[in-house]
Design an enzyme around this catalytic site. Structure first.
Site, mmCIF file in Angstrom:
data_model
loop_
_atom_site.group_PDB
_atom_site.id
_atom_site.type_symbol
_atom_site.label_atom_id
_atom_site.label_comp_id
_atom_site.label_asym_id
_atom_site.label_seq_id
_atom_site.Cartn_x
_atom_site.Cartn_y
_atom_site.Cartn_z
ATOM 1 N N GLU A 120 0.825 -1.220 0.000
ATOM 2 C CA GLU A 120 0.000 0.000 0.000
ATOM 3 C C GLU A 120 0.857 1.267 0.000
ATOM 4 O OE1 GLU A 120 -2.749 -0.588 3.276
ATOM 5 O OE2 GLU A 120 -4.096 -1.709 1.984
ATOM 6 N N GLU A 146 -5.639 -8.239 -1.189
ATOM 7 C CA GLU A 146 -6.302 -8.076 0.115
ATOM 8 C C GLU A 146 -7.755 -7.754 -0.146
ATOM 9 O OE1 GLU A 146 -4.782 -5.473 3.146
ATOM 10 O OE2 GLU A 146 -2.702 -5.915 2.595
HETATM 11 C C1 BG6 Z 1 -4.504 -3.008 4.791
HETATM 12 C C2 BG6 Z 1 -3.186 -3.460 5.303
HETATM 13 O O1 BG6 Z 1 -4.513 -1.641 4.895
HETATM 14 O O2 BG6 Z 1 -5.673 -3.381 5.448
HETATM 15 C C3 BG6 Z 1 -3.229 -4.590 6.315
HETATM 16 O O3 BG6 Z 1 -2.303 -3.776 4.262
HETATM 17 C C4 BG6 Z 1 -4.431 -4.395 7.209
HETATM 18 O O4 BG6 Z 1 -2.014 -4.608 6.997
HETATM 19 C C5 BG6 Z 1 -5.690 -4.472 6.351
HETATM 20 O O5 BG6 Z 1 -4.495 -5.304 8.260
HETATM 21 C C6 BG6 Z 1 -6.990 -4.430 7.118
HETATM 22 O O6 BG6 Z 1 -7.025 -3.321 7.955
HETATM 23 P P1 BG6 Z 1 -7.326 -3.473 9.494
HETATM 24 O O7 BG6 Z 1 -7.153 -2.132 10.050
HETATM 25 O O8 BG6 Z 1 -8.720 -3.976 9.591
HETATM 26 O O9 BG6 Z 1 -6.342 -4.463 10.010
#
Ligand code: BG6
Length: 487
Positions: A185, A386
Site C-alpha cells: 500500500e 487483500e
Molecule cells: C490493509 C493493510 O490496509 O488493510 C493490512 O495492508 C491491514 O495490513 C488491512 O491489516 C486491514 O485493515 P485493518 O485495520 O482492519 O487491520
C-alpha cells in the site's frame, strides 16, 4: 476457428488462477525479539480499539500491550498454519518478510543468518504443500533504528538500505520465490495515516495515530524515495532472476461522486488520481503523471530529486499490478455530508450501501468497477491481494464458528471479480486478507477478525492461541476446488 475461440470472452476464473490468502509479518509472526530480530516501527505501536486510537511510544513500556510482540505466534506455529492452508487447497500464500529479522537495525553491514533461516523453513514448508509464496518486501514494518536515526523514508539513505535488503533476499530465495511486491500500500503515503505506517516517519514525542502532526512535504519526499527504491529493486530483481515477477501494491480506495453534480464528479476523479493512480502511474508507467506535478505546484511541495532518478523510475516498471480492496466511499463538494470510515481513511456515506461493524461500507460492485478502471489504464496482469470482512466471531457452545456473514461478503466479491474477468480484466490471483485471524493494523485489535481459521486470543492478549477452522474454511476450500464455480 481457433482464432474465434481465442477471442471469446471468458466468464470464469482462468485455469491456474492463484487462490490463496494474505498476511503481514508484524500482524502474524510474533517472536518480536527472537532469532536476532530487531525492533520495527510496528513493535512500538500499542493495541487500540475501534474508538481508542493506537499509540506510538518510541521506547518500549513494559506495562503496555504491543500486539505485534506475540501477534498470533506464526513464528513458532508456521508448520501447523501452513498445513491448514494446504488443507484449504491454497495455491499461493502472501506473507511479508520482516525487514528487521534480516537487518535488525536496517543499516547493519551483514544480514542476520537466523532470520534468513526462518524464511528458508517457511518457504520449504510451503513448497511441501505446493503453495507458491507471494512476498511483500516491506509491509508497515521498517526497522525502528531507521526511523529513529534517519527519520524514516524522508532520508534518501533508506534507498540503499532497502536495496541491500532486497539484494540479500532476492539472492537467498531466488529459486523459491517468484512473486514479489516491493511496498505494501505504497499510496498510504499520500495520506496522513501513512506517515508512520508506510513512511516510518515518527512523531517528535509519544502520540496517538489520529492526532499525529502531518507534514505533507515530508510525506511526498518519503514517497519519492520509495519510488526510486522500488524501481531499483525491480531492476535488480530481474538481473538476479529474469523469471521474477515483481509488482506494486496499492490500497485502492474506490470513491464515487456523491451526486451527478459536475463538481462532485471532478472531485472524485481528482481523488482517484491522487490517492490511487499517482503511485501506480509511477510504478507501472515509470514517470510522475501531470496531475501530480500540478498538485505539487499548487501545494508548494518540492520533491528533491537527484540526476538520474527519472531514468531509474523509467527502468524499474513493475510486471504486474496488485491492490487491496475492502470498501468504497463517496466524494462531494458539499462539506456538510455525513462521513464514514474506511481503510486508514475517511470518506462520505453512500445511502445505497451497508457498512461493517467497523463502518467500512460493503460494496462488491465497487470491486468490479475498480478492476475495470485500473485495467483499462494499464492493461497488465492484476491480483487482488487483500479483501475481506473484519468482524466479531462467536465461538458456539459446540465449538463451531458460523461466520456466514464473512462467506456472504467473500462470495459477493468473488462474483464481482468473475464479472470483471468477463469484462476482460486479466486477473491472475486472489488472496483475501488475514486468511488466519491476526492483529488489525488500523486498531491493533484481535477482535476484528478476517480469517478462515480462528485463533484463540483476545484484545488483551489472553488465550491459548489454538487454531480452529471456521465455517468459511470449508466454504473456501470448495471455492478453490471448483476454481470459483461453487460459491
Ligand atoms: C490493509 C493493510 O490496509 O488493510 C493490512 O495492508 C491491514 O495490513 C488491512 O491489516 C486491514 O485493515 P485493518 O485495520 O482492519 O487491520
Amino acid at each position: 476457428m481457433n482464432q474465434v475461440m481465442k477471442n471469446q470472452a471468458i466468464n470464469k476464473f482462468p485455469e491456474g488462477f492463484l487462490w490463496g490468502g494474505a498476511t503481514a509479518a508484524n500482524q502474524l509472526e510474533g517472536g518480536y525479539n527472537e532469532g536476532g530480530k530487531g525492533l520495527s516501527t510496528a513493535d512500538v505501536m500499542t493495541a487500540g480499539t475501534h474508538t481508542t486510537p493506537r499509540r506510538i511510544t518510541l521506547e518500549l513500556d513494559e506495562s503496555l500491550n504491543y500486539p505485534s510482540h506475540e501477534a498470533v505466534d506464526f513464528y513458532h506455529r508456521y508448520k501447523e498454519d501452513i498445513e491448514l492452508f494446504g488443507q484449504m487447497g491454497f495455491k499461493v500464500f502472501r506473507l511479508s518478510i520482516a525487514w528487521s529479522r534480516i537487518f535488525p537495525n536496517g543499516d547493519d553491514a551483514e544480514p542476520n543468518e537466523e532470520g534468513l533461516k526462518f524464511y528458508d523453513s517457511v518457504f520449504a514448508e510451503l513448497k511441501k504443500r505446493g503453495i507458491e509464496p507471494l512476498v511483500t518486501i516491506s509491509h508497515y514494518e521498517t526497522p525502528l533504528n531507521l526511523a529513529k536515526q534517519y527519520n524514516g523514508w524522508t532520508s534518501r539513505k533508506l534507498i540503499d538500505f532497502y536495496v541491500k535488503y532486497c539484494e540479500t533476499i532476492f539472492n537467498r530465495y531466488k529459486d523459491t520465490v517468484k512473486y514479489w511486491l516491493t511496498f505494501n500500500e505504497i499510496n498510504m503515503l499520500t495520506m496522513p495515516f501513512g506517515s508512520i505506517f508506510a513512511g516510518a516517519i515518527l512523531p517528535d514525542a509519544e502520540a496517538d495515530l489520529t492526532t499525529m502532526k502531518d507534514n505533507e512535504q515530508q510525506r511526498y519526499q518519503a514517497l519519492h524515495h520509495q519510488f526510486v527504491a522500488s524501481a531499483k529493486a525491480v531492476k535488480l530483481g530481474h538481473e538476479i532472476n529474469p523469471e521474477f515477477k515483481i509488482g506494486c501494491m496499492i490500497a485502492y480506495l474506490c470513491s464515487y461522486p456523491l451526486t451527478c453534480n459536475p463538481d462532485d464528479v471532478i472531485l472524485a476523479q481528482q481523488k482517484d488520481n491522487l490517492t490511487n493512480f499517482l503511485c501506480s502511474d509511477v510504478q507501472v508507467r515509470g514517470a510522475y503523471p501531470g496531475f501530480a506535478k500540478r498538485y505539487f505546484a499548487e501545494k508548494g511541495i518540492e520533491i528533491a530529486m537527484e540526476a538520474g532518478d527519472e531514468q531509474i523510475l523509467a527502468e524499474g516498471c513493475v510486471d504486474y499490478y496488485t491492490c487491496s480492496y475492502y470498501s468504497s466511499t463517496c466524494v462531494s463538494a458539499d462539506p456538510d455530508q455525513e462521513k464514514i470510515g474506511g481503510n486508514m481513511s475517511m470518506g462520505l456515506k453512500n445511502p445505497y450501501l451497508k457498512a461493517s461493524a467497523w463502518e467500512w461500507q460493503i460494496d462488491p460492485q465497487g470491486l468490479r468497477w475498480s478492476m475495470n478502471n485500473i485495467y483499462n489504464r494499464y492493461g497488465i496482469p492484476m491480483m487482488v491481494v487483500e479483501n475481506g470482512l473484519g468482524a466479531v466471531d462467536t465461538v458456539e457452545e459446540d465449538g463451531s464458528i458460523n461466520d456466514d456473514y464473512r462467506i456472504d461478503y467473500l462470495k459477493q466479491h468473488i462474483e464481482a471479480m468473475k464479472e470483471a474477468i468477463f469484462d476482460g480484466v486479466d486477473l491472475i490471483g486472489y488472496t483475501p486478507w488475514g486468511c488466519i485471524d491476526l492483529v488489525s493494523a488500523g486498531t491493533g485489535e484481535m477482535k476484528k477478525r478476517y480469517g478462515f481459521i480462528y485463533v484463540d486470543k483476545d484484545n488483551e492478549g489472553k488465550g491459548t492461541l489454538d487454531r480452529k477452522p471456521k465455517k468459511s474454511f470449508y466454504w473456501y476450500k470448495q471455492v478453490i476446488e471448483s476454481n470459483g464455480e461453487e460459491l
